[in-house]
Each structure stands twice: as structure tokens, then as C-alpha cells.
Design a protein around this motif. Structure first.
Motif, PDB file in Angstrom:
ATOM      1  N   SER A   1       0.802  -1.220   0.000  1.00  0.00           N
ATOM      2  CA  SER A   1       0.000   0.000   0.000  1.00  0.00           C
ATOM      3  C   SER A   1       0.838   1.275   0.000  1.00  0.00           C
ATOM      4  N   LEU A   2       2.146   1.191   0.272  1.00  0.00           N
ATOM      5  CA  LEU A   2       2.998   2.378   0.235  1.00  0.00           C
ATOM      6  C   LEU A   2       3.430   2.759  -1.181  1.00  0.00           C
ATOM      7  N   LEU A   3       3.193   1.866  -2.134  1.00  0.00           N
ATOM      8  CA  LEU A   3       3.521   2.184  -3.524  1.00  0.00           C
ATOM      9  C   LEU A   3       2.580   3.264  -4.032  1.00  0.00           C
ATOM     10  N   GLY A   4       3.016   4.016  -5.013  1.00  0.00           N
ATOM     11  CA  GLY A   4       2.145   5.012  -5.635  1.00  0.00           C
ATOM     12  C   GLY A   4       1.148   4.344  -6.564  1.00  0.00           C
ATOM     13  N   ASP A   5       0.279   5.140  -7.137  1.00  0.00           N
ATOM     14  CA  ASP A   5      -0.691   4.622  -8.093  1.00  0.00           C
ATOM     15  C   ASP A   5       0.013   4.099  -9.341  1.00  0.00           C
ATOM     16  N   GLY A   6      -0.640   3.182 -10.021  1.00  0.00           N
ATOM     17  CA  GLY A   6      -0.084   2.651 -11.254  1.00  0.00           C
ATOM     18  C   GLY A   6       0.322   1.199 -11.122  1.00  0.00           C
ATOM     19  N   ALA A   7       0.871   0.686 -12.206  1.00  0.00           N
ATOM     20  CA  ALA A   7       1.299  -0.710 -12.267  1.00  0.00           C
ATOM     21  C   ALA A   7       2.789  -0.819 -11.944  1.00  0.00           C
ATOM     22  N   TYR A   8       3.153  -1.874 -11.251  1.00  0.00           N
ATOM     23  CA  TYR A   8       4.532  -2.134 -10.860  1.00  0.00           C
ATOM     24  C   TYR A   8       4.902  -3.564 -11.212  1.00  0.00           C
ATOM     25  N   GLU A   9       6.198  -3.811 -11.299  1.00  0.00           N
ATOM     26  CA  GLU A   9       6.741  -5.160 -11.381  1.00  0.00           C
ATOM     27  C   GLU A   9       7.720  -5.343 -10.234  1.00  0.00           C
ATOM     28  N   ALA A  10       7.863  -6.587  -9.818  1.00  0.00           N
ATOM     29  CA  ALA A  10       8.833  -6.912  -8.768  1.00  0.00           C
ATOM     30  C   ALA A  10       9.751  -8.014  -9.272  1.00  0.00           C
ATOM     31  N   VAL A  11      11.043  -7.783  -9.177  1.00  0.00           N
ATOM     32  CA  VAL A  11      12.040  -8.819  -9.425  1.00  0.00           C
ATOM     33  C   VAL A  11      12.366  -9.397  -8.054  1.00  0.00           C
ATOM     34  N   ILE A  12      12.115 -10.682  -7.899  1.00  0.00           N
ATOM     35  CA  ILE A  12      12.207 -11.332  -6.588  1.00  0.00           C
ATOM     36  C   ILE A  12      13.257 -12.439  -6.616  1.00  0.00           C
ATOM     37  N   PHE A  13      14.055 -12.485  -5.567  1.00  0.00           N
ATOM     38  CA  PHE A  13      14.987 -13.590  -5.327  1.00  0.00           C
ATOM     39  C   PHE A  13      14.554 -14.236  -4.018  1.00  0.00           C
ATOM     40  N   ARG A  14      14.134 -15.485  -4.092  1.00  0.00           N
ATOM     41  CA  ARG A  14      13.643 -16.168  -2.892  1.00  0.00           C
ATOM     42  C   ARG A  14      14.363 -17.498  -2.706  1.00  0.00           C
ATOM     43  N   ASP A  15      14.148 -18.095  -1.553  1.00  0.00           N
ATOM     44  CA  ASP A  15      14.780 -19.370  -1.235  1.00  0.00           C
ATOM     45  C   ASP A  15      14.381 -20.451  -2.229  1.00  0.00           C
ATOM     46  N   GLY A  16      15.351 -21.283  -2.593  1.00  0.00           N
ATOM     47  CA  GLY A  16      15.088 -22.438  -3.432  1.00  0.00           C
ATOM     48  C   GLY A  16      14.602 -23.606  -2.592  1.00  0.00           C
ATOM     49  N   VAL A  17      14.399 -24.729  -3.226  1.00  0.00           N
ATOM     50  CA  VAL A  17      13.857 -25.912  -2.558  1.00  0.00           C
ATOM     51  C   VAL A  17      14.738 -26.371  -1.401  1.00  0.00           C
ATOM     52  N   ASN A  18      16.051 -26.420  -1.588  1.00  0.00           N
ATOM     53  CA  ASN A  18      16.964 -26.907  -0.551  1.00  0.00           C
ATOM     54  C   ASN A  18      17.799 -25.780   0.059  1.00  0.00           C
ATOM     55  N   ALA A  19      17.233 -24.599   0.189  1.00  0.00           N
ATOM     56  CA  ALA A  19      17.998 -23.446   0.669  1.00  0.00           C
ATOM     57  C   ALA A  19      18.514 -23.637   2.098  1.00  0.00           C
ATOM     58  N   ASP A  20      17.847 -24.460   2.886  1.00  0.00           N
ATOM     59  CA  ASP A  20      18.325 -24.693   4.262  1.00  0.00           C
ATOM     60  C   ASP A  20      19.587 -25.554   4.280  1.00  0.00           C
ATOM     61  N   ARG A  21      19.896 -26.266   3.181  1.00  0.00           N
ATOM     62  CA  ARG A  21      21.104 -27.088   3.107  1.00  0.00           C
ATOM     63  C   ARG A  21      22.125 -26.556   2.104  1.00  0.00           C
ATOM     64  N   ASP A  22      21.640 -25.744   1.141  1.00  0.00           N
ATOM     65  CA  ASP A  22      22.517 -25.218   0.103  1.00  0.00           C
ATOM     66  C   ASP A  22      22.201 -23.740  -0.107  1.00  0.00           C
ATOM     67  N   ALA A  23      23.071 -22.884   0.410  1.00  0.00           N
ATOM     68  CA  ALA A  23      22.830 -21.434   0.366  1.00  0.00           C
ATOM     69  C   ALA A  23      22.828 -20.877  -1.050  1.00  0.00           C
ATOM     70  N   THR A  24      23.318 -21.637  -2.015  1.00  0.00           N
ATOM     71  CA  THR A  24      23.315 -21.149  -3.395  1.00  0.00           C
ATOM     72  C   THR A  24      21.986 -21.442  -4.094  1.00  0.00           C
ATOM     73  N   GLY A  25      21.094 -22.144  -3.410  1.00  0.00           N
ATOM     74  CA  GLY A  25      19.807 -22.485  -4.001  1.00  0.00           C
ATOM     75  C   GLY A  25      18.807 -21.347  -3.855  1.00  0.00           C
ATOM     76  N   TYR A  26      18.467 -20.706  -4.974  1.00  0.00           N
ATOM     77  CA  TYR A  26      17.477 -19.639  -4.949  1.00  0.00           C
ATOM     78  C   TYR A  26      16.667 -19.667  -6.232  1.00  0.00           C
ATOM     79  N   LYS A  27      15.576 -18.917  -6.248  1.00  0.00           N
ATOM     80  CA  LYS A  27      14.737 -18.819  -7.430  1.00  0.00           C
ATOM     81  C   LYS A  27      14.486 -17.339  -7.724  1.00  0.00           C
ATOM     82  N   ARG A  28      14.603 -16.970  -9.001  1.00  0.00           N
ATOM     83  CA  ARG A  28      14.345 -15.597  -9.445  1.00  0.00           C
ATOM     84  C   ARG A  28      13.002 -15.571 -10.150  1.00  0.00           C
ATOM     85  N   GLU A  29      12.168 -14.581  -9.800  1.00  0.00           N
ATOM     86  CA  GLU A  29      10.858 -14.429 -10.413  1.00  0.00           C
ATOM     87  C   GLU A  29      10.610 -12.961 -10.737  1.00  0.00           C
TER      88      GLU A  29
END
Length: 104
Positions: A48-76
Motif C-alpha cells: 500500500s505504500l507504492l504510488g498509483d499505477g502498475a509495478y513489477e517486482a524482481v524477486i529472489f527467494r529461497d530455493g527448494v533446498n535453501a536450508d542445506r545449500d545457500a546457493t539455491g534460490y529462485k528468481r521471479e
């Protein structure tokens, strides 16, 4: 040439997770980060702090085995609006990072 920058910053600690939302008054891009302790968790991110209009988000989140392999991530890349609420899924010892920017 001198630029004056005003920063808006929020820093919240919730159950071992830290969330920071800094933004600049002359640039509508937001940078978001979240970290977890060794407990997996899900956190909502209210946009809700964003201004009016459309936005996109580039997200880097934990991968499936992120708790065992810190290099495991997913970009969306996802569409975001001021009414959106993103779901941050943090794995054990994991994190989440994103950049939210207006779509031209």
C-alpha cells in the motif's frame, strides 16, 4: 550539480525476521529484504505504500533446498499493484530480496 535526497525507511523485526523498505522521493523504485532465523515462516508484504499505477517486482527467494545449500534460490518477475500483498516464504536460515519498480 547537487542532489538532495530524502529517504523514507521502515525497519520492522517480526519473530526473527527483519524487513526493510527504503525508498527515495525522486525515484519510485523500492528495495525490499527479509531474513529468517532457523524457523521457516511466511510473511505478508503489504504494497500500500507504492504510488498509483502498475509495478513489477524482481524477486529472489529461497530455493527448494535453501536450508542445506545457500546457493539455491529462485528468481521471479511478478506484477504488483498498490492493492497487492506479496507472500514472502522464508526457509530455515533463508531470506528474500526484491526490487519493485513502476512499469512504463
Amino acid at each position: 550539480m547537487t542532489h538532495r535526497v530524502a529517504l523514507l525507511g521502515l525497519f520492522v523485526v517480526v519473530g526473527g525476521a527483519a524487513l526493510a523498505l527504503p525508498g527515495r522521493d525522486y525515484h519510485p523504485t523500492w528495495y525490499v529484504g527479509a531474513m529468517s532465523n532457523w524457523n521457516a515462516r511466511e510473511m505478508p508484504l503489504n504494497c500500500s505504500l507504492l504510488g498509483d499505477g502498475a509495478y513489477e517486482a524482481v524477486i529472489f527467494r529461497d530455493g527448494v533446498n535453501a536450508d542445506r545449500d545457500a546457493t539455491g534460490y529462485k528468481r521471479e518477475v511478478v506484477k504488483v499493484s498498490v492493492k497487492a500483498q506479496l507472500k514472502l516464504n522464508l526457509g530455515p536460515g533463508g531470506g528474500w530480496a526484491g526490487r519493485i519498480y513502476p512499469v512504463k
